[in-house]
Structures are given as C-alpha cells and as structure tokens.
Scaffold this motif. Structure first.
Motif, PDB file in Angstrom:
ATOM      1  N   PHE A  38       0.856  -1.183   0.000  1.00 10.77           N
ATOM      2  CA  PHE A  38       0.000   0.000   0.000  1.00 10.77           C
ATOM      3  C   PHE A  38       0.891   1.232   0.000  1.00 10.77           C
ATOM      4  CE2 PHE A  38      -2.700  -3.178   1.992  1.00 10.77           C
ATOM      5  CZ  PHE A  38      -3.951  -2.912   1.463  1.00 10.77           C
ATOM      6  N   ILE A  39       0.692   2.093  -0.973  1.00  9.95           N
ATOM      7  CA  ILE A  39       1.422   3.364  -1.035  1.00  9.95           C
ATOM      8  C   ILE A  39       0.385   4.462  -1.241  1.00  9.95           C
ATOM      9  CG2 ILE A  39       3.189   4.715  -2.236  1.00  9.95           C
ATOM     10  CD1 ILE A  39       4.269   2.016  -3.281  1.00  9.95           C
ATOM     11  N   GLY A  40       0.319   5.406  -0.337  1.00  2.32           N
ATOM     12  CA  GLY A  40      -0.612   6.518  -0.482  1.00  2.32           C
ATOM     13  C   GLY A  40      -2.021   6.219  -0.022  1.00  2.32           C
ATOM     14  N   GLN A  41      -2.214   5.166   0.757  1.00  3.78           N
ATOM     15  CA  GLN A  41      -3.543   4.841   1.291  1.00  3.78           C
ATOM     16  C   GLN A  41      -3.639   5.392   2.712  1.00  3.78           C
ATOM     17  OE1 GLN A  41      -6.404   3.381  -0.043  1.00  3.78           O
ATOM     18  NE2 GLN A  41      -5.273   3.803  -1.901  1.00  3.78           N
ATOM     19  N   ASP A  42      -3.707   6.716   2.820  1.00  6.02           N
ATOM     20  CA  ASP A  42      -3.782   7.356   4.138  1.00  6.02           C
ATOM     21  C   ASP A  42      -5.017   6.924   4.912  1.00  6.02           C
ATOM     22  OD1 ASP A  42      -1.845   8.830   2.709  1.00  6.02           O
ATOM     23  OD2 ASP A  42      -2.125  10.523   4.051  1.00  6.02           O
ATOM     24  N   LEU A  43      -6.169   6.941   4.244  1.00  6.21           N
ATOM     25  CA  LEU A  43      -7.448   6.605   4.865  1.00  6.21           C
ATOM     26  C   LEU A  43      -7.726   7.486   6.074  1.00  6.21           C
ATOM     27  CD1 LEU A  43      -7.087   2.746   4.555  1.00  6.21           C
ATOM     28  CD2 LEU A  43      -8.435   4.242   3.080  1.00  6.21           C
ATOM     29  N   ALA A  44      -7.118   8.662   6.092  1.00  4.52           N
ATOM     30  CA  ALA A  44      -7.289   9.623   7.182  1.00  4.52           C
ATOM     31  C   ALA A  44      -6.842  10.989   6.675  1.00  4.52           C
ATOM     32  CB  ALA A  44      -6.462   9.201   8.397  1.00  4.52           C
ATOM     33  N   PHE A  45      -7.073  11.976   7.497  1.00  6.13           N
ATOM     34  CA  PHE A  45      -6.663  13.337   7.152  1.00  6.13           C
ATOM     35  C   PHE A  45      -5.262  13.587   7.702  1.00  6.13           C
ATOM     36  CE2 PHE A  45     -11.339  13.412   7.399  1.00  6.13           C
ATOM     37  CZ  PHE A  45     -11.609  13.767   6.082  1.00  6.13           C
ATOM     38  N   THR A  46      -4.260  13.099   6.990  1.00  5.17           N
ATOM     39  CA  THR A  46      -2.876  13.238   7.423  1.00  5.17           C
ATOM     40  C   THR A  46      -2.526  14.721   7.526  1.00  5.17           C
ATOM     41  OG1 THR A  46      -2.322  11.138   6.381  1.00  5.17           O
ATOM     42  CG2 THR A  46      -0.481  12.627   6.872  1.00  5.17           C
ATOM     43  N   ASP A  47      -1.915  15.076   8.619  1.00  2.80           N
ATOM     44  CA  ASP A  47      -1.570  16.477   8.909  1.00  2.80           C
ATOM     45  C   ASP A  47      -2.795  17.378   8.843  1.00  2.80           C
ATOM     46  OD1 ASP A  47       1.137  15.789   9.252  1.00  2.80           O
ATOM     47  OD2 ASP A  47       1.531  16.052   7.112  1.00  2.80           O
ATOM     48  N   MET A  48      -3.968  16.784   9.097  1.00  2.00           N
ATOM     49  CA  MET A  48      -5.247  17.508   9.116  1.00  2.00           C
ATOM     50  C   MET A  48      -5.571  18.169   7.783  1.00  2.00           C
ATOM     51  SD  MET A  48      -6.314  16.683  12.029  1.00  2.00           S
ATOM     52  CE  MET A  48      -7.706  17.710  12.384  1.00  2.00           C
ATOM     53  N   LYS A  49      -5.131  17.552   6.693  1.00  2.00           N
ATOM     54  CA  LYS A  49      -5.394  18.102   5.364  1.00  2.00           C
ATOM     55  C   LYS A  49      -6.255  17.134   4.563  1.00  2.00           C
ATOM     56  CE  LYS A  49      -1.292  20.913   5.197  1.00  2.00           C
ATOM     57  NZ  LYS A  49      -0.071  21.218   4.485  1.00  2.00           N
ATOM     58  N   PHE A  50      -7.027  17.691   3.640  1.00  2.00           N
ATOM     59  CA  PHE A  50      -7.881  16.890   2.778  1.00  2.00           C
ATOM     60  C   PHE A  50      -7.097  16.205   1.666  1.00  2.00           C
ATOM     61  CE2 PHE A  50     -10.903  19.848   4.620  1.00  2.00           C
ATOM     62  CZ  PHE A  50     -11.971  19.026   4.912  1.00  2.00           C
ATOM     63  N   HIS A  51      -6.031  16.836   1.183  1.00  2.00           N
ATOM     64  CA  HIS A  51      -5.226  16.300   0.081  1.00  2.00           C
ATOM     65  C   HIS A  51      -3.755  16.535   0.380  1.00  2.00           C
ATOM     66  CE1 HIS A  51      -8.844  16.044  -2.379  1.00  2.00           C
ATOM     67  NE2 HIS A  51      -9.121  17.282  -2.011  1.00  2.00           N
ATOM     68  N   ALA A  52      -2.898  15.699  -0.231  1.00  2.00           N
ATOM     69  CA  ALA A  52      -1.457  15.911  -0.124  1.00  2.00           C
ATOM     70  C   ALA A  52      -1.104  17.231  -0.801  1.00  2.00           C
ATOM     71  CB  ALA A  52      -0.702  14.767  -0.799  1.00  2.00           C
ATOM     72  N   ASP A  53      -0.073  17.899  -0.301  1.00  2.06           N
ATOM     73  CA  ASP A  53       0.340  19.180  -0.890  1.00  2.06           C
ATOM     74  C   ASP A  53       0.708  19.039  -2.360  1.00  2.06           C
ATOM     75  OD1 ASP A  53      -0.077  20.520   1.494  1.00  2.06           O
ATOM     76  OD2 ASP A  53       1.994  20.246   2.166  1.00  2.06           O
ATOM     77  N   SER A  54       1.161  17.855  -2.769  1.00  6.28           N
ATOM     78  CA  SER A  54       1.591  17.649  -4.153  1.00  6.28           C
ATOM     79  C   SER A  54       0.425  17.460  -5.125  1.00  6.28           C
ATOM     80  CB  SER A  54       2.524  16.442  -4.239  1.00  6.28           C
ATOM     81  OG  SER A  54       1.851  15.288  -3.788  1.00  6.28           O
ATOM     82  N   CYS A  55      -0.799  17.309  -4.603  1.00  6.75           N
ATOM     83  CA  CYS A  55      -1.960  17.141  -5.480  1.00  6.75           C
ATOM     84  C   CYS A  55      -2.201  18.420  -6.268  1.00  6.75           C
ATOM     85  CB  CYS A  55      -3.220  16.820  -4.674  1.00  6.75           C
ATOM     86  SG  CYS A  55      -3.305  15.129  -4.116  1.00  6.75           S
ATOM     87  N   ASP A  56      -2.810  18.238  -7.403  1.00  8.34           N
ATOM     88  CA  ASP A  56      -3.158  19.393  -8.215  1.00  8.34           C
ATOM     89  C   ASP A  56      -4.533  19.929  -7.804  1.00  8.34           C
ATOM     90  OD1 ASP A  56      -2.792  21.299 -10.166  1.00  8.34           O
ATOM     91  OD2 ASP A  56      -3.526  20.041 -11.793  1.00  8.34           O
ATOM     92  N   ILE A  57      -4.859  19.687  -6.541  1.00  4.61           N
ATOM     93  CA  ILE A  57      -6.135  20.146  -5.991  1.00  4.61           C
ATOM     94  C   ILE A  57      -5.788  21.080  -4.839  1.00  4.61           C
ATOM     95  CG2 ILE A  57      -8.261  19.460  -4.829  1.00  4.61           C
ATOM     96  CD1 ILE A  57      -7.878  16.684  -6.118  1.00  4.61           C
ATOM     97  N   GLU A  58      -6.393  22.231  -4.825  1.00  3.99           N
ATOM     98  CA  GLU A  58      -6.086  23.190  -3.774  1.00  3.99           C
ATOM     99  C   GLU A  58      -6.705  22.746  -2.456  1.00  3.99           C
ATOM    100  OE1 GLU A  58      -7.103  27.816  -2.838  1.00  3.99           O
ATOM    101  OE2 GLU A  58      -6.679  27.267  -4.912  1.00  3.99           O
ATOM    102  N   ASN A  59      -5.860  22.682  -1.415  1.00  6.38           N
ATOM    103  CA  ASN A  59      -6.398  22.384  -0.092  1.00  6.38           C
ATOM    104  C   ASN A  59      -7.252  23.559   0.338  1.00  6.38           C
ATOM    105  OD1 ASN A  59      -5.617  19.844   1.093  1.00  6.38           O
ATOM    106  ND2 ASN A  59      -3.512  20.522   0.886  1.00  6.38           N
ATOM    107  N   THR A  60      -8.407  23.274   0.882  1.00 11.17           N
ATOM    108  CA  THR A  60      -9.304  24.343   1.314  1.00 11.17           C
ATOM    109  C   THR A  60      -9.035  24.702   2.770  1.00 11.17           C
ATOM    110  OG1 THR A  60     -10.979  22.705   1.868  1.00 11.17           O
ATOM    111  CG2 THR A  60     -11.091  23.696  -0.337  1.00 11.17           C
TER     112      THR A  60
END
Length: 184
Positions: A38-60
């Motif tokens: 398993f790589i990247g299966q956080d299944l939680a809000f790691t560092d209290m964020k919705f997405h990894a910083d490297s995602c092309d999705i803006e963290n809200t």
C-alpha cells in the motif's frame, strides 16, 4: 466470457469495497501477488489536510474538527490508530474502506501485505515498512515470466494482423452479448 478473452481463469466474482483501491487489492491478491504494498492509502486526514500538498487540488485549509467532551462521538469525524501509533482523524467513508481492507486481509492467509504509506491510518494485518525500506528490500525482485498467446506466422514472426483480427472478433462477440444482456 472475459476469462476466454484474457486467456486466464477468473473467479466467479472479485471482492470489491467501493473504490479503485479495493478492486486493485482484490485483483492483485487473486493474481497471486505477494507482497502487496500500500502506497498513499492514508485513509485519514494526514496532517489535518484533505489532500497531499503535491496534489493538483487546492487544499481548502486545514480540517476543522469540532472537539467536544468525547471526540469519538463527533458525528462527522472519528479518531483511529495512526500508522505511527498516534491517533489520526478520518471520516465514515474512509473508515469504511479501512475496515474493508482489514477484513479482506484477515481472510487471506498466504499473502503478505505491507503498508508503506508512512502516515494516515494503521491498516491491521499489514506490515508497517517505510517506502524506502520496501524499495531497498524488493528492488531486485525477479519479474515472473509472462506467457503471451500470440499468433506466429510461418516465418516465426508475430502475425499482428491475425492478432488484431482475433481481438476484434472477440470484441464483436462481447458486444453482441452485452447488447443481448441489455435487451434482457
């Protein structure tokens, strides 16, 4: 039948738990892969964020958890054991995937599962190994020989045209069966 198209026998069903990750896990297990990492299966809000910083999705912004007297009773978010032994926050959807993974893994006795996510929720039944350690341990794994069912012409060369024709015929047959299934 998909088994004849692929040239392998498939089970009558493959267990799925509602996500691409559960389908991939089930398929990899069925194919005899071991270990499965398993790589990247956080299944939680790691560092209290919705997405990894490297995602092309803006963290809200950071996740806001309403903390009451009993945080486990929060209607939206739940604490679960984290990869590093700490508590991490998850929601009902991700917790459902987590429980599905754990149940599935518990039923597989001959497969090794490794959680190399290095964050997020702990997945019971997996070995906790860092991604770097997994790469070091398995980097020289010999790949299994794959047997291809290709048509060879009289000169010993792959007959591309025959392979394409066979594939198209198989797709046409599958299309007919799909149309008939729609009618039914």
């Amino acid at each position: 039948k998909i088994s004849s198209l692929l040239g392998v026998e498939l089970p009558s069903h493959i267990e799925v738990g509602g996500s691409v990750a559960t389908v991939c896990l089930s398929a990899a297990t069925h194919m005899g892969c071991s270990p499965i990492v398993f790589i990247g299966q956080d299944l939680a809000f790691t560092d209290m964020k919705f997405h990894a910083d490297s995602c092309d999705i803006e963290n809200t912004g950071e996740l806001e958890i309403k903390k009451g007297e009993d945080e486990t009773l929060n209607s939206k978010y739940y604490k679960v054991e984290g990869y590093n032994g700490d508590d991490v926050w998850t929601n009902v959807l991700m917790m459902g995937y987590l429980r599905w993974f754990e149940m599935f893994i518990s039923l597989q006795k001959n497969t090794v599962y490794i959680n190399a996510t290095e964050g997020g929720a702990r997945i019971a039944g997996t070995q906790q190994i860092t991604f770097k350690e997994v790469i070091e341990k398995y980097k020289e794994t010999v790949k299994p020989q794959i047997e291809h069912n290709k048509r060879i012409d009289e000169d010993g060369k792959v007959d591309v045209d025959a392979n394409i024709r066979e594939g198209l015929n198989n797709l046409k047959e599958l299309g007919k069966k799909a149309k008939r299934a729609q009618e039914v």
